[in-house]
Design an enzyme around this catalytic site. Sequence first.
Site, PDB file in Angstrom:
ATOM      1  N   HIS A   1       0.822  -1.209   0.000  1.00 52.66           N
ATOM      2  CA  HIS A   1       0.000   0.000   0.000  1.00 52.66           C
ATOM      3  C   HIS A   1       0.859   1.264   0.000  1.00 52.66           C
ATOM      4  O   HIS A   1       0.425   2.316  -0.448  1.00 52.66           O
ATOM      5  CB  HIS A   1      -0.944   0.010   1.213  1.00 52.66           C
ATOM      6  CG  HIS A   1      -0.235  -0.129   2.521  1.00 52.66           C
ATOM      7  ND1 HIS A   1       0.082  -1.352   3.074  1.00 52.66           N
ATOM      8  CD2 HIS A   1       0.224   0.799   3.385  1.00 52.66           C
ATOM      9  CE1 HIS A   1       0.711  -1.172   4.224  1.00 52.66           C
ATOM     10  NE2 HIS A   1       0.812   0.129   4.435  1.00 52.66           N
TER      11      HIS A   1
ATOM     12  N   LEU B   1      -1.364  -8.373   2.246  1.00 57.67           N
ATOM     13  CA  LEU B   1      -0.285  -8.331   3.230  1.00 57.67           C
ATOM     14  C   LEU B   1       0.260  -9.723   3.525  1.00 57.67           C
ATOM     15  O   LEU B   1      -0.473 -10.703   3.594  1.00 57.67           O
ATOM     16  CB  LEU B   1      -0.775  -7.660   4.514  1.00 57.67           C
ATOM     17  CG  LEU B   1      -1.147  -6.190   4.359  1.00 57.67           C
ATOM     18  CD1 LEU B   1      -1.671  -5.612   5.673  1.00 57.67           C
ATOM     19  CD2 LEU B   1       0.033  -5.373   3.858  1.00 57.67           C
TER      20      LEU B   1
ATOM     21  N   HIS C   1      -2.420   7.049   7.618  1.00 58.58           N
ATOM     22  CA  HIS C   1      -2.207   5.787   6.888  1.00 58.58           C
ATOM     23  C   HIS C   1      -2.730   5.823   5.458  1.00 58.58           C
ATOM     24  O   HIS C   1      -1.953   5.674   4.509  1.00 58.58           O
ATOM     25  CB  HIS C   1      -2.863   4.625   7.635  1.00 58.58           C
ATOM     26  CG  HIS C   1      -2.891   3.350   6.851  1.00 58.58           C
ATOM     27  ND1 HIS C   1      -1.779   2.552   6.690  1.00 58.58           N
ATOM     28  CD2 HIS C   1      -3.897   2.746   6.143  1.00 58.58           C
ATOM     29  CE1 HIS C   1      -2.089   1.516   5.932  1.00 58.58           C
ATOM     30  NE2 HIS C   1      -3.371   1.606   5.590  1.00 58.58           N
TER      31      HIS C   1
ATOM     32  N   HIS D   1     -11.476 -33.922   3.145  1.00 59.81           N
ATOM     33  CA  HIS D   1     -10.359 -34.047   2.218  1.00 59.81           C
ATOM     34  C   HIS D   1     -10.802 -34.256   0.772  1.00 59.81           C
ATOM     35  O   HIS D   1      -9.959 -34.400  -0.112  1.00 59.81           O
ATOM     36  CB  HIS D   1      -9.452 -35.211   2.641  1.00 59.81           C
ATOM     37  CG  HIS D   1      -8.590 -34.893   3.817  1.00 59.81           C
ATOM     38  ND1 HIS D   1      -9.080 -34.399   4.999  1.00 59.81           N
ATOM     39  CD2 HIS D   1      -7.243 -34.985   3.992  1.00 59.81           C
ATOM     40  CE1 HIS D   1      -8.090 -34.208   5.859  1.00 59.81           C
ATOM     41  NE2 HIS D   1      -6.969 -34.554   5.262  1.00 59.81           N
TER      42      HIS D   1
END
Length: 678
Positions: free
Chosen positions: A80, A131, A271, A481
């Site tokens: 960012h 992130l 930010h 699974h």
Amino acid sequence: MNAPLSRIAGYPDASASHAEMANAIRFLAIDAVEHAKSGHPGMPMGMADVATVLFSRFLKFDPADPAWPDRDRFVLSAGHGSMLLYALLHLTGYEGVTSDELRAFRQWGSKTPGHPEYGHTPGVETTTGPLGQGIATAVGMALAERLMNARFGDDHVDHFTYVISGDGCLMEGLSHEAISLAGHLKLNRLIVLFDDNEISIDGATSLSCSDDQLARFKASGWSACRIDGHDPEAIAVAIERARTSDRPSLIACRTLIGFGAPNRQGSEKAHGAPLGADEVAKTRDALNWPHPPFQIPEHIIAQWRDAGARGHAARRSWIERTKRCAAARSPFHDALNRNLPCGYVDAMALLRDRFASERPNIATRQASQLVIDGIAEALPNLLGGSADLTHSNLTRAKTHRAVQADCLSGSYIHYGVREHAMAAAMNGIALHGGFIPYGGTFLSFADYSRPAIRLAALMGIRVVHVMTHDSIGLGEDGPTHQPVEHLASLRAIPNLLVFRPGDAVETAEAWDCALRAQNSPSLLCLSRQAMPTFREAGEQNLVAFGAYVVVDPEEGRDVTLIATGSEVSIAMHAAELLASVDVRAAVVSAPCFELFRQQSREYRTAVLGRVPRVGVEAAVEGDWARWLGDDGEFVGMTGFGASAPAETLYREFGITADGVAKAALRCIARARMAVNDT
């Protein structure tokens, strides 16, 4: 006592001070975000001092050749804060990252998108934004550097991987997988510069996190320290120390987000939004920067361009050293070359012919292992691995040695139970160059890998995911699974080639397609249960067409049965049942919808025919309707599986030759009724 700035790591004599160089980054970021009315100024402002020291005094790069193989890699994991990177690329002289491009930040067609994109902007090593992806991808880059170094030595491969990471990256679970793997392998050329500003979007990080990051990294085998991220001498000393470490290094740089903004610094308000005209003016006063937006004084830009030129001599020296093996084709240049070596073509042809002649009745995961065994020697840069499922995925060649901290010349990576880190690290390995990475896990665990798979598709890089136990056919392990929705969800990712081969020949051809796909990742969905070989080899790779006719009745067709994987043999048996009642059924194998979609309309029509169609796949329907049309019918799963032997599950869920034949008869009956009605 710290040494003078000019005496640390060869700091150049300069007419511009460190503060001026760092402020050039800060204000390019401030001005671009302000101009775009969108973006994240806080991180570039806070990490400008760290980035200035790194780029002007340590990072080995040459803007004249962004792809120079022996350059240091720089990964902005906190994507960012992209204006930090764009400012650095502009200041150091990367062609194309112009002042006009900075003014076009976050706008259509610019080279400065909101988050860095690989292949879009020169100097961007990997796409980041989600992130944690950057730091995990960097682990793959650092691993590739050490593996290449073990093969070719310091003269050819000798560089570092640097990462700027934020609190958010380290909160993501992926970061733990990645740092654990890096510490285990002692990747000492990996240096993470942590923007330790104690701020997240919601406010202080203490709202949600109280981890001791230094202790956490040390527990994973890293060296770790904390410094003042606004002290250039402390930054330089820490980086210099990290460069001589015998393990990966974390440098926690205590910074102020939005550094210099009187009313925003140290707050979440800095930010993710423009500072606003009033705060920008106050920041200019506070940092003594009287210059108009996007204007950098000549002595500062000159100093930055000098920093950008530092690597030119190192690059020229590297070129001269490697010329000695460039006259004849060498393993080193083969490794850097993305093309497949000549020996590979012969090895793959032998495999296809062998499968076609022997006609083995084996699981496609077993066929895949035979492929890997057969091509491993012809492809010495094939780098395998598995997320702790080697003996289930069957991903290790007989000739492969395990990669360990004390054996970096190996060709097989035990990633541990770290599916997400494996997928991200494979991205980093592919981006670094020198290897074709593949890694294995169960298809049901593709969800753990999905964010990294998506980024590989977005970047257009060659990585191969080997995903076995591809359906309810795995049996007794049960619905946890048994992947029923995974094929549909993975096929929805643009530029991802999803293969589900139906026999050994198709498995070899799917591998061939994956290895030749230089601009797409591939995912091979392979069976646990055995299936007969129905194909002959021939000269063409038919899987490359995505779908093709396996059974073509001589007198035309009444219905087309389309299947993938283990269900192709079911469709072929259904065609025999239909023939016994004088219904002519063509059978189409469709191992890769993505490649089939790329074929001409005429080819697709010839394969599918103009008669009713039945699709057969032991998964949910997904986008099958596109190929079946309104009059078609799908035989597959409508919910989750169950725990039982495979043959029981196929019978109970109705995925049988008899079920397919009945669906075909229903489709034919409906089509005839529709004709009669008209």
